[in-house]
Write an enzyme that holds these catalytic residues in place. Structure first.
Site, PDB file in Angstrom:
ATOM      1  N   ALA A  62       0.827  -1.209   0.000  1.00  0.00           N
ATOM      2  CA  ALA A  62       0.000   0.000   0.000  1.00  0.00           C
ATOM      3  C   ALA A  62       0.862   1.259   0.000  1.00  0.00           C
ATOM      4  CB  ALA A  62      -0.926  -0.019   1.214  1.00  0.00           C
ATOM      5  N   ASP A  98      10.390  -6.393  -3.093  1.00  0.00           N
ATOM      6  CA  ASP A  98       9.265  -6.963  -2.334  1.00  0.00           C
ATOM      7  C   ASP A  98       9.111  -8.411  -2.792  1.00  0.00           C
ATOM      8  OD1 ASP A  98       6.720  -7.682  -1.210  1.00  0.00           O
ATOM      9  OD2 ASP A  98       6.228  -5.546  -1.087  1.00  0.00           O
ATOM     10  N   ASP A 100       6.598 -10.288  -2.100  1.00  0.00           N
ATOM     11  CA  ASP A 100       5.179 -10.618  -2.046  1.00  0.00           C
ATOM     12  C   ASP A 100       4.560 -10.587  -3.443  1.00  0.00           C
ATOM     13  OD1 ASP A 100       2.793 -11.306  -0.956  1.00  0.00           O
ATOM     14  OD2 ASP A 100       2.520  -9.486   0.239  1.00  0.00           O
ATOM     15  N   ARG A 109      -6.706  -0.673  -2.705  1.00  0.00           N
ATOM     16  CA  ARG A 109      -5.876   0.385  -2.115  1.00  0.00           C
ATOM     17  C   ARG A 109      -4.472   0.461  -2.717  1.00  0.00           C
ATOM     18  NH1 ARG A 109      -6.197  -3.990   1.068  1.00  0.00           N
ATOM     19  NH2 ARG A 109      -4.293  -4.870   1.951  1.00  0.00           N
ATOM     20  N   LYS A 122       4.712  -8.015  -6.871  1.00  0.00           N
ATOM     21  CA  LYS A 122       4.359  -6.619  -6.587  1.00  0.00           C
ATOM     22  C   LYS A 122       5.431  -5.655  -7.074  1.00  0.00           C
ATOM     23  CE  LYS A 122       1.242  -7.089  -2.633  1.00  0.00           C
ATOM     24  NZ  LYS A 122       1.001  -6.729  -1.225  1.00  0.00           N
ATOM     25  N   VAL A 146      14.453  -8.508   2.188  1.00  0.00           N
ATOM     26  CA  VAL A 146      15.621  -7.886   2.810  1.00  0.00           C
ATOM     27  C   VAL A 146      15.854  -8.536   4.166  1.00  0.00           C
ATOM     28  CG1 VAL A 146      16.623  -5.738   3.652  1.00  0.00           C
ATOM     29  CG2 VAL A 146      15.194  -5.714   1.627  1.00  0.00           C
ATOM     30  N   ASP A 170       5.656  -3.821   6.811  1.00  0.00           N
ATOM     31  CA  ASP A 170       4.497  -4.057   7.680  1.00  0.00           C
ATOM     32  C   ASP A 170       4.849  -4.893   8.901  1.00  0.00           C
ATOM     33  OD1 ASP A 170       4.949  -6.478   6.519  1.00  0.00           O
ATOM     34  OD2 ASP A 170       2.943  -6.751   5.683  1.00  0.00           O
ATOM     35  N   ASN A 171       6.146  -5.004   9.223  1.00  0.00           N
ATOM     36  CA  ASN A 171       6.494  -5.754  10.439  1.00  0.00           C
ATOM     37  C   ASN A 171       7.738  -5.164  11.090  1.00  0.00           C
ATOM     38  OD1 ASN A 171       9.001  -7.689   9.779  1.00  0.00           O
ATOM     39  ND2 ASN A 171       7.709  -7.537   7.948  1.00  0.00           N
ATOM     40  N   CYS A 226      -1.469 -19.843  29.010  1.00  0.00           N
ATOM     41  CA  CYS A 226      -2.466 -20.845  29.416  1.00  0.00           C
ATOM     42  C   CYS A 226      -3.793 -20.625  28.690  1.00  0.00           C
ATOM     43  CB  CYS A 226      -2.664 -20.843  30.934  1.00  0.00           C
ATOM     44  SG  CYS A 226      -3.556 -19.429  31.578  1.00  0.00           S
TER      45      CYS A 226
END
Length: 680
Positions: A62, A98, A100, A109, A122, A146, A170-171, A226
């Site tokens: 995006a 990228d 992806d 978008r 992409k 990367v 995005d991370n 848990c």
């Protein structure tokens, strides 16, 4: 609803620092070209600077699409070298990477992509699209992630020739990696991110501002262990648990086996050093169980059997074990029932092979096992079901457990099955007995965009079966993919605002970069006599749903100084050199330098003792370990590193980035910058 307010924002900071410099009329004269709006404000020379920039755009989602459009409109990286067509040094290049691929959900978008691009890269499509819009652009598009694994592509020479880096990631992990590279090579980084209506911009300039890692976002609130393992009450919990199961089955255990196969003696040595902790014992038990299967006749039928066993273990046996430990009428010491509120009592699932979820579970699980252990895939559902019907499952036997229950905090419950009394040494002896010459292991990391969709399908099936156990509303595949892949929803409006704000900061940097270069080399006293260049840059945080727009001056780099008491170290610390920042580095050059050479050099120059030497996650030397003093002290540092990591060092680098932990004669901890240790 009408809006009764105005938002006024100006960006005079882009030009006001140089307002004393009267630009020549010729420099700001209209050129009758598409760049006149830039030239008439900043000048022709400034536009030429933009044309010749080498820019690295990390990510083409995006934000990445919008940045690519922005660079195209500004004619960034579109220079031409008329003197020599083959000379790339003066042209400027926009590198986009990228790994992806385009999905249908991206099209609302990410406006460089169209329906016919679905499934394609992409970065390749975004480069192709903006090249059509601006044929002057010099673009290099890559499909490479990367990270450490791609340092042979994004190598020393690559990072050195970049003028600026723009993150569209995005991370946090990837952001941290890129930031580390920018800090090491002293490159400006323009960091940004969006989350729905929220967005942020961070400007990172060498020696002038903090880096991303100096002030990165806090980790997300984690779900209690848990809750994930025993008491889920939301579909997110079952998806996260499925993600953990995937990691353990298809990555962690195979990776341990792969490390064992690579060097059995070294693996056993490391295991013994770690000692008898419960997590390690579980890992070893899993490794041995898999090796037993692999050394026999391991076929796709075995993969199906493992899938059936996994079903019984997770959706029947573990549920029965939990209900044995905490029966439906179990009461706490205060008389209250245990199974109340968010704690939902589970029920086992019947292994019904007519159920679509169970079919999907069997198909995805068996094929993932096949991929990991080098077996040809099989998607014939009829064959998988026929084999599954013939598999005999051993009757479940209730196991004795040890329960730690804090009645004041019911999120703190530990249930441990009492296993046999085997210790590390027993497992190590058993490991060495296996014949493993022909084994082929391929650990799989979870990838939300994997082509066969097996990864997401496994998460989807596992999470929903577990949701049925606990009477939780199931989810669709998109929800499973978004949670497991940590996909952040994006809005085109937020993305465009953030892109514009980053674009403004890039213009400032290009306009003021010469001044910045001279400014950061001044002493603190000299800087007081000059303009405070830091105040011209702005970090931003926006939330369009409020609406909220906050601009703040970037923070200067954190300086490490001597302290009488440091909260983290719980005592005094010393900094050498006093006041160093993350941008600073020490350079030590010793040809074929040994561990001892480095220790002696630091000791003689700074009068301090070296306690620990590390490179990344590899500990090269620990003064408290006799084996290190005996075996590593007189070995060249680069040889010790290769021995530990089992990897060759890159040919394009003549140095290693070394971290040291030191103390002075009074045993006060000493902090030092990273060391560029030149060994050849």
């Amino acid at each position: 609803m009408p809006i009764y307010q105005l938002l006024y924002i100006d960006f005079f900071d882009c030009i006001t620092m140089n307002k004393e410099e009267n630009k020549k009329i010729d420099d700001i004269k209209k050129q009758n070209c598409k760049n006149d709006n830039v030239i008439q404000i900043f000048g022709k020379k400034f536009q030429q600077k933009l044309n010749k920039l080498d820019v690295f755009l990390v990510g083409s989602g995006a934000l990445g699409c919008e940045y690519a459009k922005l660079f195209s409109l500004l004619d960034i990286s579109s220079g031409k070298n008329n003197s020599d067509e083959h000379d790339e040094s003066n042209k400027g290049t926009l590198t986009i990477t990228d790994n992806d691929h385009i999905e249908i959900s991206n099209l609302n978008r990410q406006f460089l992509f169209k329906r016919e691009h679905i499934g394609k890269s992409k970065s390749l499509i975004s480069a192709e699209t903006i090249k059509k819009k601006n044929s002057n652009l010099n673009i290099c598009s890559l499909e490479t992630k990367v990270g450490i694994e791609s340092e042979h592509i994004f190598n020393e020479s690559f990072w050195k020739r970049q003028d600026l880096i723009v993150n569209a990631l995005d991370n946090i992990q990837a952001r941290q990696y890129v930031d580390n590279k920018c800090v090491w090579y002293s490159k400006p980084l323009f960091e940004s991110g969006t989350l729905g209506t929220k967005g942020n911009v961070q400007v990172v300039i060498p020696f002038l501002t903090q880096s991303y890692n100096d002030s990165y976002d806090p980790p997300e609130d984690s779900i209690p262990l848990c809750t994930l393992k025993h008491f889920p009450y939301d579909i997110v919990h079952t998806i996260e648990y499925a993600r953990d199961i995937f990691q353990g089955l298809f990555y962690n255990t195979p990776l341990s086996i792969q490390q064992f196969l690579k060097d059995k003696n070294e693996y056993i040595k490391k295991i013994k050093e770690e000692g008898n902790n419960s997590a390690l014992l579980v890992t070893l038990k899993n490794v041995i169980n898999v090796l037993k299967e692999l050394t026999n006749d391991y076929t796709f039928k075995t993969c199906i059997k493992n899938a059936v066993d996994l079903f019984y273990t997770n959706f029947i046996n573990q549920i029965n074990q939990l209900l044995y430990t905490f029966p439906l009428d179990y009461k706490l010491s205060n008389g209250e029932y245990f199974w109340v509120g968010q704690k939902k009592p589970p029920m086992p699932i019947t292994f019904d092979m007519n159920d679509d979820l169970i079919k999907e579970f069997l198909k995805s699980t068996s094929n993932l096992y096949a991929q990991v252990y080098g077996i040809p895939s099989c998607f014939d559902m009829e064959y998988i079901l026929n084999v599954a019907k013939e598999i005999k499952v051993e009757p479940f036997q209730i196991k004795e457990t040890k329960v730690k229950l804090d009645e004041n905090n019911l999120n703190n419950i530990s249930i441990t099955v009492i296993e046999d009394d085997k210790v590390i040494a027993d497992y190590c002896n058993e490991l060495l007995s296996f014949s493993t010459d022909k084994l082929n292991i391929n650990p799989i990391e979870f990838d939300k965009d994997e082509k066969t969709n097996l990864h997401v399908n496994f998460i989807y099936a596992f999470a929903n079966l577990r949701a049925i156990n606990y009477k939780i509303e199931p989810c669709n595949q998109l929800k499973a993919k978004m949670v497991a892949g940590k996909i952040i929803p994006a809005l085109a409006t937020t993305t465009s605002i953030i892109t514009g704000l980053v674009g403004i900061e890039i213009l400032k940097y290009v306009n003021y970069c010469d001044y910045i270069y001279n400014y950061v080399q001044l002493t603190d006293e000299e800087k007081k006599k000059e303009k405070d260049v830091l105040s011209f840059f702005k970090n931003a945080f926006i939330n369009t749903s409020l609406p909220l727009f906050i601009f703040s001056e970037p923070m200067p780099p954190i300086k490490m100084r001597d302290k009488e008491y440091d909260e983290l170290m719980k005592g005094p610390i010393k900094a050498i050199p006093n006041g160093f920042t993350s941008w600073d580095k020490l350079q030590i050059s010793i040809k074929n330098g040994t561990v001892k050479n480095l220790i002696d050099y630091i000791n003689e120059k700074y009068n301090i003792d070296v306690n620990l030497i590390s490179v990344g996650n590899a500990c090269l030397y620990n003064c408290y370990l006799p084996a290190h003093n005996k075996e590593r002290l007189n070995k060249p540092i680069h040889e010790v590193l290769m021995q530990i990591t089992k990897e060759k060092l890159p040919n394009d680098r003549n140095y290693i980035v070394v971290e040291v932990s030191c103390s002075d004669q009074d045993l006060v901890d000493v902090l030092m910058p990273s060391i560029k240790f030149i060994y050849k």
